[in-house]
Scaffold this motif. Structure first.
Motif, PDB file in Angstrom:
ATOM      1  N   ALA A  26       0.837  -1.201   0.000  1.00  0.00           N
ATOM      2  CA  ALA A  26       0.000   0.000   0.000  1.00  0.00           C
ATOM      3  C   ALA A  26       0.867   1.245   0.000  1.00  0.00           C
ATOM      4  N   ALA A  27       1.940   1.198   0.779  1.00  0.00           N
ATOM      5  CA  ALA A  27       2.844   2.347   0.830  1.00  0.00           C
ATOM      6  C   ALA A  27       3.517   2.569  -0.528  1.00  0.00           C
ATOM      7  N   LEU A  28       3.909   1.456  -1.181  1.00  0.00           N
ATOM      8  CA  LEU A  28       4.506   1.562  -2.516  1.00  0.00           C
ATOM      9  C   LEU A  28       3.567   2.237  -3.513  1.00  0.00           C
ATOM     10  N   SER A  29       2.278   1.999  -3.322  1.00  0.00           N
ATOM     11  CA  SER A  29       1.305   2.496  -4.297  1.00  0.00           C
ATOM     12  C   SER A  29       1.183   4.003  -4.291  1.00  0.00           C
ATOM     13  N   GLN A  45       3.341 -20.200  35.340  1.00  0.00           N
ATOM     14  CA  GLN A  45       3.887 -19.924  34.008  1.00  0.00           C
ATOM     15  C   GLN A  45       3.569 -18.504  33.571  1.00  0.00           C
ATOM     16  N   GLU A  46       4.316 -18.030  32.594  1.00  0.00           N
ATOM     17  CA  GLU A  46       4.012 -16.738  31.955  1.00  0.00           C
ATOM     18  C   GLU A  46       3.418 -16.988  30.590  1.00  0.00           C
ATOM     19  N   PRO A  47       2.522 -16.134  30.133  1.00  0.00           N
ATOM     20  CA  PRO A  47       2.042 -16.268  28.748  1.00  0.00           C
ATOM     21  C   PRO A  47       3.210 -16.107  27.778  1.00  0.00           C
ATOM     22  N   PRO A  48       3.179 -16.827  26.669  1.00  0.00           N
ATOM     23  CA  PRO A  48       4.257 -16.655  25.693  1.00  0.00           C
ATOM     24  C   PRO A  48       4.228 -15.249  25.091  1.00  0.00           C
ATOM     25  N   ARG A  49       5.375 -14.824  24.608  1.00  0.00           N
ATOM     26  CA  ARG A  49       5.433 -13.537  23.914  1.00  0.00           C
ATOM     27  C   ARG A  49       5.079 -13.741  22.452  1.00  0.00           C
ATOM     28  N   GLU A  50       4.371 -12.807  21.896  1.00  0.00           N
ATOM     29  CA  GLU A  50       4.097 -12.849  20.461  1.00  0.00           C
ATOM     30  C   GLU A  50       5.152 -12.008  19.752  1.00  0.00           C
ATOM     31  N   ARG A  51       5.320 -12.313  18.495  1.00  0.00           N
ATOM     32  CA  ARG A  51       6.290 -11.572  17.698  1.00  0.00           C
ATOM     33  C   ARG A  51       5.744 -10.170  17.381  1.00  0.00           C
ATOM     34  N   VAL A  52       6.558  -9.167  17.523  1.00  0.00           N
ATOM     35  CA  VAL A  52       6.161  -7.794  17.161  1.00  0.00           C
ATOM     36  C   VAL A  52       7.217  -7.235  16.219  1.00  0.00           C
ATOM     37  N   TYR A  53       6.772  -6.696  15.105  1.00  0.00           N
ATOM     38  CA  TYR A  53       7.692  -6.233  14.070  1.00  0.00           C
ATOM     39  C   TYR A  53       7.921  -4.727  14.157  1.00  0.00           C
ATOM     40  N   PRO A  54       9.060  -4.292  13.635  1.00  0.00           N
ATOM     41  CA  PRO A  54       9.291  -2.846  13.546  1.00  0.00           C
ATOM     42  C   PRO A  54       8.272  -2.209  12.599  1.00  0.00           C
ATOM     43  N   PRO A  55       8.045  -0.917  12.697  1.00  0.00           N
ATOM     44  CA  PRO A  55       7.064  -0.241  11.829  1.00  0.00           C
ATOM     45  C   PRO A  55       7.408  -0.418  10.356  1.00  0.00           C
ATOM     46  N   VAL A  56       6.364  -0.576   9.553  1.00  0.00           N
ATOM     47  CA  VAL A  56       6.559  -0.714   8.106  1.00  0.00           C
ATOM     48  C   VAL A  56       7.198   0.555   7.539  1.00  0.00           C
ATOM     49  N   GLY A  57       6.950   1.673   8.201  1.00  0.00           N
ATOM     50  CA  GLY A  57       7.529   2.939   7.758  1.00  0.00           C
ATOM     51  C   GLY A  57       9.044   2.979   7.834  1.00  0.00           C
ATOM     52  N   SER A  58       9.631   1.994   8.530  1.00  0.00           N
ATOM     53  CA  SER A  58      11.098   1.968   8.612  1.00  0.00           C
ATOM     54  C   SER A  58      11.735   1.347   7.373  1.00  0.00           C
ATOM     55  N   LEU A  59      10.919   0.786   6.486  1.00  0.00           N
ATOM     56  CA  LEU A  59      11.459   0.124   5.296  1.00  0.00           C
ATOM     57  C   LEU A  59      12.058   1.120   4.312  1.00  0.00           C
ATOM     58  N   ALA A  60      13.061   0.638   3.582  1.00  0.00           N
ATOM     59  CA  ALA A  60      13.570   1.392   2.430  1.00  0.00           C
ATOM     60  C   ALA A  60      12.741   0.955   1.232  1.00  0.00           C
ATOM     61  N   PHE A  61      11.736   1.759   0.884  1.00  0.00           N
ATOM     62  CA  PHE A  61      10.752   1.317  -0.108  1.00  0.00           C
ATOM     63  C   PHE A  61      11.348   1.176  -1.505  1.00  0.00           C
ATOM     64  N   ASP A  62      12.364   1.996  -1.799  1.00  0.00           N
ATOM     65  CA  ASP A  62      12.981   1.860  -3.118  1.00  0.00           C
ATOM     66  C   ASP A  62      13.646   0.494  -3.264  1.00  0.00           C
ATOM     67  N   VAL A 120      10.058   4.990  -6.937  1.00  0.00           N
ATOM     68  CA  VAL A 120       9.650   4.832  -5.538  1.00  0.00           C
ATOM     69  C   VAL A 120      10.700   5.485  -4.635  1.00  0.00           C
ATOM     70  N   PRO A 121      10.271   6.424  -3.774  1.00  0.00           N
ATOM     71  CA  PRO A 121      11.251   7.049  -2.875  1.00  0.00           C
ATOM     72  C   PRO A 121      11.630   6.087  -1.746  1.00  0.00           C
ATOM     73  N   ALA A 122      12.808   6.296  -1.200  1.00  0.00           N
ATOM     74  CA  ALA A 122      13.284   5.416  -0.129  1.00  0.00           C
ATOM     75  C   ALA A 122      12.367   5.501   1.086  1.00  0.00           C
ATOM     76  N   ARG A 123      11.939   6.723   1.410  1.00  0.00           N
ATOM     77  CA  ARG A 123      11.145   6.946   2.631  1.00  0.00           C
ATOM     78  C   ARG A 123       9.739   7.373   2.269  1.00  0.00           C
ATOM     79  N   TRP A 124       8.781   6.969   3.072  1.00  0.00           N
ATOM     80  CA  TRP A 124       7.415   7.488   2.951  1.00  0.00           C
ATOM     81  C   TRP A 124       7.455   8.978   3.258  1.00  0.00           C
ATOM     82  N   PRO A 125       6.973   9.799   2.334  1.00  0.00           N
ATOM     83  CA  PRO A 125       7.052  11.241   2.591  1.00  0.00           C
ATOM     84  C   PRO A 125       6.240  11.591   3.840  1.00  0.00           C
ATOM     85  N   GLY A 126       6.814  12.428   4.677  1.00  0.00           N
ATOM     86  CA  GLY A 126       6.072  12.880   5.846  1.00  0.00           C
ATOM     87  C   GLY A 126       6.484  12.174   7.117  1.00  0.00           C
TER      88      GLY A 126
END
Lengths: 430, 430
Positions: free
Chosen positions: B161-164, B363-380, B404-410
């Motif tokens: 979506a960001a690429l678009s 016991q402790e509940p397991p941790r779920e995976r959490v990803y870095p923000p999609v905005g951190s991607l180099a879109f180019d 495609v610019p490297a960064r999402w503008p803004g």
């Protein structure tokens, strides 16, 4: 809305039945209002503006019998804002007055949305009095009230649509669990009526599928059993004239359909569940060129019937097998007795009904009730009597724009004030 | 579209969660484009023009796993024309290559409708290579491919979506039997994003009802079991700060939701079924004012979350109890481990999970995976690698408007190129 193109059609006199057209997109975006499909071959776009223009001239009649408040509310939410809602109820009035609950539901919806509506109850003595006064005593049963039946509810709805001064009427059953399907029906009506390009046009819906419970899981059935039989015999009736087999008719039992009032007010509606298939038959009788027509102007023009396959599943309460068997036989009864039905088809109907155990050998199918055209009513008398006597005739934010004229403008004198439709007794097929 | 007014909302820092708003009319007619409700008190109209303006800036991501062609076709038919379709598939590729069938379905639909689309397969090695190259190696599993999971599919969809170059992204599950419901979701996204009036906004859907088989008949259930538990604990997490009990959150597990990319690209998405409830939690973590935010500009503004109750039933395939239990526990896992969740809520989660047999005492509940923000991607880099290596990356009538610019503008430099989200280890509640 984007529809698949209809490449083929079948003619029966002035009646042109178009092959089933699929809905491709519910919303086809902000395209120019050309009515054409541009470069996308095989499909045709009707713009939002063209749809809206029809909707603002359309009455949507909701025949209703003992549905729950939340189902009715859902159906209302799916009817586009610019359509005028007419609820024709035959719900129980005791021990609980379900009609009053329905009226409250409509009133609340209209208050929230700032739109008008009309309600009426089929068994209101004032309604019977009004139709009697207006010249349709055939509608009244031995108890002095309007007869039960879906055709009768639709007839009342069409008369109220005519009173409204709008140009189109569409029907949407109240027992629909999917507001989005109701919405799609209305959009398809408008798109089809726009594309039809004739003042005498009809749009009939074939739903995409019908979810049914089978062995504890859901199965999406493509066609109802009743529809298959009705369509097969209607197609055979057409093919008997052309000499070519056809499967063009896919909407013989379509409860969901819309038509121009120019056409609808000329039609003779049948009672009960015969109403929907009989619309085809009456089109053939009045405009098929086989019998003499009271409307030579219409015959000289064209009567397009568009058939649209919607995307949404038709998801409603299961009325059980008895209902289906009844619908099927009523369709065959009217087809059997039509003067346009040729002997070979009548013989096939008899054979089928006997094989189904619906008829003893040597018996004739019963006749269904057929009413004079709604256009024959004196609308001024109808309105005055409803206004004076029908307590269920609730006008929610609606009043006629001007004094109601006696005759629908444009019908002229073609429809006599109180015509019993002239119908030759039909001899049984040999 | 006409929505009921939302009179109440609950604040958590910059996050303003609006009370659930019902859809009153699917189509509210040709009203002036004021965004106001005129004299109809208690409701609010969003004009067709305002909706269309958002749609033409919206990408609709369809996560898809082994759905039939006709179901996918129905879903596509419900997505408004002006939205860009992105299909993210994790369907089987053998023995039958179901993804190829899906692509054909999308291609055929796009040919008929003259609209663009993008498809991609989650397990395409070229997709893994592209996300690695663009700075999100966390997405890749031990097999060198993108991990399985709905959150992972949504993350891919958001990146496309960001690429678009569009401004909004909405999600619509592929397993939906009601095209009209899909249509309503998209209209509700657009209406809600229009009403939200902030560049950082989110719209979440609560379906009206969910038909279920119960004792051989259909029952329209109002709430899913998983949702009830998730919502109750999310509300408790909010109430623990405010000191006032609340039921404002009704959409903790909402699969159907949309958001501005200005917001979405800043969010950290969780993997699997934790993704949807974790959106709330990450809103609280990043913009709730409890933890330090990497986006002081957003915190100084407002992050509205609109919740809309649609009219259509949510009618999809029954995935069984295991699925529900899994969803519920993943939601609680992420809530338990969030640094914004106060000790009393953590204790209640533990107690509930032990009582459910999902956890041994101590016991402790397991941790779920959490990803870095999609905005951190180099879109180019992402686009170049997809273009060069991802054979499932099909562009149907679509190409980026410009390089495609490297960064999402803004987004500026607020999001580092390869951030592992800094997360304190959370001590178990006593």
């Amino acid at each position: 809305m984007r529809l698949a193109d209809s490449f083929r059609s079948e003619r029966f006199g002035a009646v042109r039945i178009h092959e089933l057209q699929r809905v491709i997109e519910l919303d086809s975006g902000a395209l120019p209002d050309t009515g054409a499909s541009g470069q996308s071959s095989g499909s045709r776009v009707v713009s939002a503006n063209a749809i809206r223009a029809i909707e603002s001239e359309m009455v949507v009649v909701v025949p209703c019998m003992n549905e729950t408040r939340s189902v009715i509310e859902g159906v209302l939410s799916g009817i586009p804002h610019d359509c005028l809602i007419v609820l024709v109820s035959n719900s129980d009035r005791r021990p609980v007055d379900r009609f009053e609950i329905e009226v409250q539901t409509v009133e609340q919806f209209c208050r929230l949305t700032g739109r008008p509506a009309i309600t009426v109850h089929q068994k209101d003595p004032g309604v019977a009095a009004a139709f009697k006064a207006a010249g349709l005593p055939e509608l009244i049963g031995d108890d002095g009230l309007v007869r039960n039946g879906k055709g009768e509810a639709m007839l009342i709805g069409m008369a109220l649509a005519a009173l409204s001064g709008r140009s189109y009427v569409g029907y949407v059953d109240a027992d629909n669990y999917v507001p989005g399907a109701v919405h799609e029906y209305c959009k398809a009506y408008a798109a089809g009526l726009h594309l039809a390009g004739s003042p005498y046009s009809m749009v009939r819906i074939s739903w995409h599928s019908k979810p049914k419970l089978r062995d504890g899981r859901l199965f999406f059935s493509r066609r109802g059993r009743s529809s298959e039989v009705t369509n097969a015999f209607l197609n055979r009736a057409v093919a008997e004239y052309s000499g070519f087999g056809t499967e063009v008719i896919a909407t013989g039992n379509a409860g969901e359909h819309a038509l121009s009032l120019e056409l609808g007010l000329r039609l003779r509606l049948a009672g009960g569940f015969a109403v929907e298939p009989y619309e085809y038959i009456d089109l053939f009788e009045q405009f098929g060129g086989v019998l003499e027509s009271a409307h030579p102007d219409v015959v000289a023009s064209s009567v397009p019937v568009l058939q649209i396959e919607t995307r949404n599943p038709h998801f409603h309460d299961n009325k059980g097998d008895e209902h289906v068997q009844g619908m099927r036989m009523q369709a065959l009864n009217v087809l059997y007795h039509s003067p346009v039905t040729l002997p070979a088809v009548r013989a096939a109907i008899l054979e089928f009904m006997v094989a189904q155990g619906a008829l003893e050998p040597g018996q004739e199918p019963p006749r269904e009730r057929v009413y004079p055209p709604v256009g024959s009513l004196a609308f001024d008398l109808l309105y005055d009597a409803l206004d004076a006597e029908a307590t269920s005739f609730r006008r929610i934010g609606w009043a006629p724009a001007a004094p109601v004229p006696a005759r629908w403008p444009g019908l002229g004198s073609a429809i006599p004030v109180s015509p019993a439709p002239a119908r030759e007794p039909v001899a049984a097929a040999d």
